[in-house]
Scaffold this active site. Structure first.
Site, PDB file in Angstrom:
ATOM      1  CB  CYS A 284      -0.944  -0.046   1.195  1.00 33.76           C
ATOM      2  SG  CYS A 284      -2.214   1.233   1.225  1.00 33.76           S
ATOM      3  N   GLY A 285       0.587   2.194   0.894  1.00 31.50           N
ATOM      4  CA  GLY A 285       1.289   3.471   0.912  1.00 31.50           C
ATOM      5  C   GLY A 285       2.774   3.362   1.129  1.00 31.50           C
TER       6      GLY A 285
END
Length: 208
Positions: free
Chosen positions: A106-107
């Site tokens: 993800c991030g």
């Protein structure tokens, strides 16, 4: 990669996305690995996106690649709101340079992109456009449209693929034999009931 159980280090910080690494850490623990949480400061609790408070086992500054078999970088809103988590990307660089695996979901992939760590490695994320927005990112040609990607000792995945992320980590660490890993993925990702007997038989042999 070695199958000898060794410490796994899970990065934790405020807004950490709880659901993204649960499969990975739970099953590595069942396979004999020890999971230790690493935060900005050992004495300072962090609060996950789900509102769970975690007291880190150790501070990031005290983490050495030589003491680990894997660094897991979790997704978090903070990756998209500034450079507060940049030290974790810097630690990933240190791990990769030392030949110790890193897994980012993800991030966290955006943090690696800003640090230039994806420029020369095949990788994935939430979307190619998401990484294209990251300052300093020059790895668009190495972006792969896939659930999760392993290039050497780096695993990357998007936010909707915690099971595929775990599969890549397990494969990298040799946590399961290939046929057992295939069954594990089919069960947890595809709800394929035909995979269950394979896992049960492996468990009886001590392979799952």
């Amino acid at each position: 990669m070695t199958t000898t159980p060794k410490r796994i280090h899970l990065a934790v910080y405020d807004t950490y996305a709880d659901w993204e690494t649960g499969h990975t850490t739970a099953h590595l623990t069942q396979r004999g690995h020890r999971v230790r949480t690493v935060g900005p400061a050992a004495e300072q609790p962090v609060t996950t996106m789900g509102g769970v408070r975690i007291q880190p086992d150790m501070a990031l500054a005290d983490l050495s690649p030589e003491d680990s078999s894997l660094l897991i970088l979790t997704g978090a809103s903070l990756w998209d709101t500034g450079d507060e988590l940049a030290p974790f990307a810097a630690k990933a660089r240190e791990f990769l340079a030392a030949g110790v695996p890193v897994a980012a979901i993800c991030g966290a992939t955006a943090g690696l992109a800003r640090a230039g760590l994806l420029d020369d490695r095949a990788h994935t994320s939430a979307a190619a456009a998401y990484l294209a927005q990251q300052p300093g990112y020059a790895g668009a040609e190495r972006y792969v449209e896939a659930d999760a990607v392993t290039d050497g000792i780096l695993v990357t995945a998007g936010p909707t693929e915690p099971v595929a992320f775990a599969r890549e980590v397990f494969a990298l660490l040799g946590a399961y034999k290939p046929d057992v890993l295939d069954a594990w993925y089919r069960l947890f990702h595809d709800s394929d009931e035909s995979a269950f007997p394979v896992l049960m038989a492996a468990a009886e042999r001590g392979d799952a």
